[in-house]
Design an enzyme around this catalytic site. Sequence first.
Site: not given
Length: 414
Positions: A197, A354, A384
């Site tokens: 991320s 996501d 995610h």
Amino acid sequence: MRSSCVLLAALVALAAYYVYIPLPGSIADPWRLMLLDATFRGAQQVSHLIHSLGLTHHLLALNFIIVSFGKKSAWSSPRVKVTDTDFDGVEVRVFEGAAKPGEPLRRSVLYMHGGGWALASASTCWSPSERYYDALCTAMAEELNAVIVSIEYRLVPRVYFPEQIHDVVRATKHFLQPEVLQKYSVDPGRIAVSGDSAGGNLAAALVQQFSQDVNLRNKIKLQALIYPVLQALDFNTPSYQQNANTPILPQSVMVKYWVYYFKGNCDFVQAMMVNNHTSLDVQEAASLRALLNWTALLPASMTKDYKPVWPPTGDARIIRELPQLLDVRSAPLLAAHEVLQHLPKTYILTCEHDVLRDDGIMYAKRLENAGVEVTLDHFEDGFHGCMIFTSWPTNFSVGIRTRNSYIKWLDQNL
Ligand SMILES: *[C@@H]1O[C@H](CO)[C@@H](O)[C@H](O)[C@H]1NC(C)=O
Ligand SMILES: *[C@@H]1O[C@H](CO)[C@@H](O)[C@H](O)[C@H]1NC(C)=O
Ligand SMILES: *[C@@H]1O[C@H](CO)[C@@H](O)[C@H](O)[C@H]1NC(C)=O
């Protein structure tokens, strides 16, 4: 009696209303995900309340709540030695797995954790043993017989872009010195940079920066990016459109993290969600749009019927106040072809559910076009953040599968 039954029923209905969100059938463990999402939303609301009471910044409060949850799943293994230290003033946590028999030198991964450049660490005011990524780094150290360096870069709101990048670069350069590698018995030819991320964003930025420096270019054997954040030009890629309300990272939350990263004005968020910051009349964005042309970079199975969102007029003030939105150090997907050509072998993990799916897929495609060897590992039922949710009560089958797949790729390539 009757009134308490009514009250109970009302509370249950209210809780169900709070927890329930419609999710596509193909997502992993939907009920568990709804509970996780509700917990996260609850934590966000509580931290905004704490902020409005003037007690502390809402991101500090949220980080405290999240780290307290993470503590429960704290993990240790007798076969992994964990040390907290600092590399040139940057806090790091080093996880040392045992060397393989007959191989005195170990492989190594420099890891940058996710959390919107703001969350998921504990470097400020509480015990370092409560950190969130211990389970992942321990598993990596153990299964790869490797040295994992988790870099505790400083977070928003303590520091803002580009300080996070400076921190990871400083710690990495320190680690790459021959005497430091020797101290940790690390093979200088087998070092990877990785992150998930926002950590994947920092990892990608760091690897690009190193690849521009002939003295550092060959020191990183590979990069492995897990659902990375890579651009802020277009918040309406097909995956942003498809997952605008998908937990645990809806579109509005991702856009807010970008604004926080630059210490920007949150009044811009609504406009940015419709790409008003990069409308066609914004000159600064014009030349960059071709680098991120998803109609050309994504397969038809992903673009489906989604239409590009390029408003003819928007709000040119936003880019003037936040030029960092288009800075390649915050948005590695905007790097020139010539920069990408020098990047090492790459692994990119993406999840269907996501908003950031297309950031990862477009980067994979651009790297491939630049001649870099790329493995794109896509999970149809992934969401995610799933890779860190591997232990009860937030154990997701897709969490375990993504983690295993990532570690397996590192094992075969590093
Ligand atoms: C994007 O790609 C499509 C298809 O290849 C092409 O027709 C279009 O002109 C491109 N747009 C930009 C802005 O480069
Ligand atoms: C986007 O910009 C247009 C043109 O300036 C404006 O009319 C519209 O209200 C803006 N949208 C948002 C959500 O700010
Ligand atoms: C999660 O862990 C519990 C308890 O160990 C187990 O019963 C359950 O099957 C696990 N779920 C998944 C999806 O792995």
